[in-house]
Write an enzyme that holds these catalytic residues in place. Structure first.
Site, PDB file in Angstrom:
ATOM      1  N   ASP A 120       0.854  -1.195   0.000  1.00  0.00           N
ATOM      2  CA  ASP A 120       0.000   0.000   0.000  1.00  0.00           C
ATOM      3  C   ASP A 120       0.890   1.246   0.000  1.00  0.00           C
ATOM      4  OD1 ASP A 120       0.836   0.394   2.625  1.00  0.00           O
ATOM      5  OD2 ASP A 120      -1.151   0.161   3.527  1.00  0.00           O
ATOM      6  N   CYS A 149       2.614  -3.663   4.111  1.00  0.00           N
ATOM      7  CA  CYS A 149       1.808  -2.463   4.393  1.00  0.00           C
ATOM      8  C   CYS A 149       2.467  -1.788   5.591  1.00  0.00           C
ATOM      9  CB  CYS A 149       0.330  -2.811   4.602  1.00  0.00           C
ATOM     10  SG  CYS A 149      -0.053  -3.804   6.055  1.00  0.00           S
ATOM     11  N   THR A 189       1.971  -2.119   8.929  1.00  0.00           N
ATOM     12  CA  THR A 189       2.329  -3.111   9.954  1.00  0.00           C
ATOM     13  C   THR A 189       2.613  -4.488   9.364  1.00  0.00           C
ATOM     14  OG1 THR A 189       0.012  -3.712  10.161  1.00  0.00           O
ATOM     15  CG2 THR A 189       0.840  -2.026  11.694  1.00  0.00           C
ATOM     16  N   HIS A 233       7.832 -24.906   8.426  1.00  0.00           N
ATOM     17  CA  HIS A 233       6.685 -25.566   9.067  1.00  0.00           C
ATOM     18  C   HIS A 233       5.350 -25.321   8.361  1.00  0.00           C
ATOM     19  CE1 HIS A 233       8.748 -25.838  13.293  1.00  0.00           C
ATOM     20  NE2 HIS A 233       9.557 -26.199  12.303  1.00  0.00           N
ATOM     21  N   HIS A 264       3.889 -31.616   9.677  1.00  0.00           N
ATOM     22  CA  HIS A 264       3.655 -30.257   9.159  1.00  0.00           C
ATOM     23  C   HIS A 264       2.647 -30.290   8.009  1.00  0.00           C
ATOM     24  CE1 HIS A 264       6.522 -28.659  11.854  1.00  0.00           C
ATOM     25  NE2 HIS A 264       7.571 -29.244  11.293  1.00  0.00           N
TER      26      HIS A 264
HETATM   27  C1  RB5 Z   1      -2.375   2.436   6.432  1.00  0.00           C
HETATM   28  O1  RB5 Z   1      -2.333   3.649   7.073  1.00  0.00           O
HETATM   29  C2  RB5 Z   1      -2.221   1.285   7.405  1.00  0.00           C
HETATM   30  O2  RB5 Z   1      -3.398   1.129   8.133  1.00  0.00           O
HETATM   31  C3  RB5 Z   1      -1.843   0.034   6.689  1.00  0.00           C
HETATM   32  O3  RB5 Z   1      -0.667   0.229   5.987  1.00  0.00           O
HETATM   33  C4  RB5 Z   1      -1.594  -1.192   7.547  1.00  0.00           C
HETATM   34  O4  RB5 Z   1      -0.707  -0.919   8.573  1.00  0.00           O
HETATM   35  C5  RB5 Z   1      -2.779  -1.932   8.018  1.00  0.00           C
HETATM   36  O5  RB5 Z   1      -2.686  -3.010   8.607  1.00  0.00           O
END
Ligand code: RB5
Length: 147
Positions: A8, A65, A67, A98, A134
């Site tokens: 993203d 993304c 996180t 695994h 596994h």
């Molecule tokens: C975008 O701001 C953020 O929410 C996205 O990149 C991600 O971290 C969502 O899980």
């Protein structure tokens, strides 16, 4: 090996760095993410990559993304996908060994570029163990998918 990569808006720079890093190592990279820092919804980025892995357009995928969590959740909604969100190389190795994870995910706001390189190296250089226990558990995941 052909690797899909998707992201993203929060992960454009890290995506570019990883594409460059892996291309120089000889991997063929296919970009399914956004190249713009304009807001781009991670479910779209995850779905595009996951469908490409499912349809065998690419051998495996890397999803990033902010996180790594949102995009991994989206990828995992596509049948046959086992997307693992990690933040260090040991988990990256173990999720290949695994879980035979076919998409690796991490967060551009969580890991730096050197850690991201270590994660992809560890995941790409590890083989699935193919041990009975596994495989049985992976098959159990597929059964849940089919319910
Ligand atoms: C975008 O701001 C953020 O929410 C996205 O990149 C991600 O971290 C969502 O899980």
């Amino acid at each position: 090996m052909k690797i899909g990569i998707s992201n993203d808006h929060s992960a454009v720079e890290l995506k570019m760095a990883i594409m460059d890093y892996l291309s120089k190592k000889g991997y063929q990279m296919v970009n399914y993410g956004t190249d713009s820092t304009e807001s781009y919804d991670y479910p779209i980025a995850g779905k595009r990559l996951a469908e490409a892995v499912r349809d065998k357009e690419v051998d495996c995928g890397i999803a990033i993304c902010g996180t790594g969590i949102g995009i991994s959740l989206a990828c995992n909604k596509v049948k046959t996908i086992r997307a693992a969100c990690v933040s260090e190389p040991v988990s990256a190795r173990l999720t290949k060994e695994h879980n035979n994870a076919n998409i690796i995910c991490f967060g551009a706001r969580i890991v730096g570029v050197e850690m991201a390189k270590a994660i992809v190296d560890s995941w790409l250089e590890t083989e699935y163990s193919n041990e009975e226990r596994h495989q049985r558990r992976i098959d159990m995941i597929s059964e849940i998918e089919n319910q």
